[in-house]
Design a protein around this motif. Structure first.
Motif, short mmCIF file in Angstrom:
data_model
loop_
_atom_site.label_atom_id
_atom_site.label_comp_id
_atom_site.label_asym_id
_atom_site.label_seq_id
_atom_site.Cartn_x
_atom_site.Cartn_y
_atom_site.Cartn_z
N CYS A 187 25.11 -16.56 -14.33
CA CYS A 187 26.45 -15.97 -14.29
C CYS A 187 26.42 -14.78 -13.35
N VAL A 188 27.42 -14.64 -12.53
CA VAL A 188 27.54 -13.55 -11.57
C VAL A 188 28.70 -12.67 -11.99
N ILE A 189 28.39 -11.38 -12.31
CA ILE A 189 29.40 -10.45 -12.83
C ILE A 189 29.43 -9.23 -11.93
N PRO A 190 30.52 -8.97 -11.21
CA PRO A 190 30.60 -7.80 -10.32
C PRO A 190 31.12 -6.55 -11.03
N PHE A 191 30.60 -5.39 -10.61
CA PHE A 191 31.09 -4.09 -11.07
C PHE A 191 31.30 -3.20 -9.85
N TYR A 192 32.27 -2.28 -9.91
CA TYR A 192 32.59 -1.41 -8.79
C TYR A 192 32.58 0.04 -9.26
N ILE A 193 31.92 0.90 -8.48
CA ILE A 193 31.91 2.33 -8.76
C ILE A 193 32.19 3.08 -7.46
N GLY A 194 32.48 4.38 -7.57
CA GLY A 194 32.77 5.18 -6.40
C GLY A 194 31.53 5.46 -5.57
N MET A 195 31.77 5.83 -4.31
CA MET A 195 30.66 6.10 -3.40
C MET A 195 29.85 7.32 -3.84
N ASP A 196 30.47 8.27 -4.55
CA ASP A 196 29.81 9.51 -4.94
C ASP A 196 29.18 9.45 -6.32
N GLN A 197 29.10 8.26 -6.92
CA GLN A 197 28.56 8.12 -8.27
C GLN A 197 27.04 7.87 -8.23
N ASN A 198 26.42 8.00 -9.41
CA ASN A 198 24.98 7.81 -9.54
C ASN A 198 24.67 6.31 -9.52
#
Length: 297
Positions: free
Chosen positions: A200-211
């Protein structure tokens, strides 16, 4: 010389007129032979047969609708019986109309035989193609019963592989019937190919300035601790930049194996809820969009 040409022209016109007369007489003879095979009294009686069949079908339709609304548990059975009854009425009425409207002889039987042969040949053309394609599918085995496949935008489990068609049950519990000859020219993707587990392929997105490192570890831990995870196979989290709607984001793609294809969507839901909970707890926010301000504590 002019007399000879006139004579030849007269002969040609006479021959043409004679041929036209012979063709006309032949057509008239064929028409007369065909009309002699018709029982005109039977044709009139056929109209009453058709009318009676139409009334009978309308009555049965109303009857089935009434009983189906009153006895819901028998609705499917009543509709199946109605379909068989309609087919029986159509065939019986057609046979009776033919028998009473025509005088049966060798000429009629020959005409019927030729018409049936041509009709059956055209009808069996696609059936024969599907039959040969079914043998090819069984020998080549691009997928198996129980596989979760994607075909022409449809996604679901293969439940039967027949000689004419393949049946697929989608994730919305719809049954799709696909002719076998479709699989000879279209691309089919099998997610598990005979195995119970599937990636299963599950995408997540975070900001460029995050850890990013912490976010990656949280996704890894959430996937590894899921009750639906197939641990003999690895859990991988890939990191990449993604550009969408004029903003940059970090895309973390979790690739993990579910223990059974039946739990695919439950697996994705479980991991997504765990990851989003940990992201909030560790102050890891999505890209700079409107929803980001609502997620901050």
């Amino acid at each position: 010389m002019k007399k000879i040409l006139s004579f030849l022209l007269l002969m040609a016109l006479s021959t043409s007129a004679l041929a036209s007369a012979e063709d006309a007489s032949a057509h008239l003879e064929n028409i007369s032979q065909f009309t002699s095979l018709i029982r005109w009294s039977g044709v009139l009686f056929s109209f009453f047969i058709i009318l009676a069949s139409w009334i009978l079908l309308r009555f049965t339709n109303k009857l089935v609708e009434t009983f189906s609304s009153q006895f819901v548990q028998y609705r499917m059975v009543l509709q199946k019986l109605q379909s068989f009854f309609q087919f029986f009425v159509y065939m019986s009425a057609g046979l009776v109309v033919f028998m009473v409207s025509f005088r049966i002889n060798d000429q009629i039987l020959t005409l019927i035989g030729g018409t049936l042969a041509v009709s059956i040949g055209f009808a069996l053309k696609d059936l024969a193609a599907s039959f040969i394609a079914g043998l090819t599918v069984m020998i080549d085995r691009p997928f198996q019963v129980g596989d979760r496949v994607t075909f022409e935008g449809n996604y679901g489990d293969i439940i039967t592989i027949g000689l004419r068609s393949v049946r697929m049950r989608t994730l919305t519990d719809d049954i799709i019937t696909i002719p076998n000859n479709k699989f000879l020219s279209e691309v089919t993707m099998s997610g598990n190919y005979g195995a119970l587990d599937m990636q299963c392929v599950i995408p997540f997105y975070i900001g460029m300035d995050q850890n990013i490192d912490l976010a990656r570890d949280l996704i890894q831990e959430a996937a590894s601790s899921s009750r639906y995870i197939h641990l003999p196979k690895p859990v991988v989290v890939l990191v990449s930049q993604d550009i969408a709607d004029n903003y940059l984001a970090i895309k973390l793609t979790c690739k993990a194996y579910v223990v059974d294809t039946v739990y695919e969507k439950l697996f994705e839901t479980d991991i997504t809820l765990r990851v989003m909970k940990e992201f909030r707890k560790n102050n890891i926010y999505p890209p700079m969009i409107a929803v980001r301000t609502t997620m901050q504590p």
